[in-house]
Design an enzyme around this catalytic site. Sequence first.
Site, mmCIF file in Angstrom:
data_model
loop_
_atom_site.group_PDB
_atom_site.id
_atom_site.type_symbol
_atom_site.label_atom_id
_atom_site.label_comp_id
_atom_site.label_asym_id
_atom_site.label_seq_id
_atom_site.Cartn_x
_atom_site.Cartn_y
_atom_site.Cartn_z
ATOM 1 N N GLU A 46 -29.524 10.057 -80.942
ATOM 2 C CA GLU A 46 -29.145 9.963 -79.534
ATOM 3 C C GLU A 46 -28.585 8.570 -79.313
ATOM 4 O O GLU A 46 -29.266 7.574 -79.566
ATOM 5 C CB GLU A 46 -30.352 10.194 -78.631
ATOM 6 N N ARG A 50 -26.044 2.558 -72.795
ATOM 7 C CA ARG A 50 -26.574 1.340 -72.183
ATOM 8 C C ARG A 50 -25.679 0.127 -72.421
ATOM 9 O O ARG A 50 -26.077 -0.998 -72.142
ATOM 10 C CB ARG A 50 -27.984 1.067 -72.694
ATOM 11 N N THR A 74 -29.447 8.383 -71.712
ATOM 12 C CA THR A 74 -29.391 7.560 -70.500
ATOM 13 C C THR A 74 -28.193 7.974 -69.638
ATOM 14 O O THR A 74 -27.475 7.145 -69.085
ATOM 15 C CB THR A 74 -29.323 6.058 -70.834
ATOM 16 N N LYS A 134 -37.638 16.086 -71.825
ATOM 17 C CA LYS A 134 -37.958 14.754 -72.311
ATOM 18 C C LYS A 134 -39.208 14.257 -71.576
ATOM 19 O O LYS A 134 -39.358 14.477 -70.372
ATOM 20 C CB LYS A 134 -36.777 13.817 -72.037
#
Length: 325
Positions: A46, A50, A74, A134
């Site tokens: 993943e 960011r 994210t 998650k």
Amino acid sequence: MENEVQRNCFDAIAEVGIVPVINIPRPELAAPLAKALRAGGIPILEVTLRNDTALESLRRIKAEDPAMLAGAGTVLTCAQVDDALAAGADYIVTPGFNPKVVSHCQAAGIPVLPGCVTPTEIEAGREAGLRLFKFFPSEQLGGVKTIRELCGPYRDVRFVPTSGITLANIPAYLSCERVAAVGGSCMAPAALVQAGEWAGITALCREAVRASLGFQIMHVGINGGRDDGEANARRLAEIFDLPYLPGGRSDFAGTAVECCKEAFPGEKGHIAIGTYSVERAAANLRARGVRLREEFKNVDAQGRLIAVYLEEEIGGFAIHLLKRN
């Protein structure tokens, strides 16, 4: 609703059980990192969005290794979903449950893994047709203990916990049937990624895979007839002061030795190797070219594989995988 693409993607993640979650600082590190992960037995990652170059890193990974299962993490907006799709993302991970983002992913046909850690969020996710979530930040929220509690009322959901995952606690998580996989960076720490220490990352990946499978010898089986099986079990129990445990097809001396009273695979007997997940272990072995005997397998009431024999015999002994507690 959950579709076939989503199930296939998440089935593949569950078969590996480990998702490296990486903030890749520079795009030129992306493809070598993915190669190091795959060499260590983890063909998944993943890429967290960011930094400003994350999408380029994702793009380079998919260009170099199209079969690598690469997700974008994210993800906070629908626009980011579109950008991740354009970069080649196979799935989307969000820190929380954003109905607009989830709906957008479903409309686009891309699997989505939203963060759901409260009953309200889980019910919203289930209403959207999702069954895998998650769990973030896992250790701060009580880890596997909290996951077990949440799965009391929600028996049809599973989780991918992230944050605080280490080589030491991977077994505790992956021995829980409600945990499909774990996510983290312990197999590719930021310092090693930054330095391009690919051999070190590959070695850590292998350690993580080893921890996730938890292989250990459970018992040894000795072949024999009905009378021999009982006599052998009784004698072993007598010698070693173990409980004699009679059974149908076999008797046990304690839990260490199974004395077979009917025909079992293996010239001399069999060795049972325990693992946290027989399905995960079977997928790992198949990926490494180990053939399994599909005619000798057991499944539980939910249809999950809990025992299967290897095709190969070693030293006259058949080998079979067995679900350990």
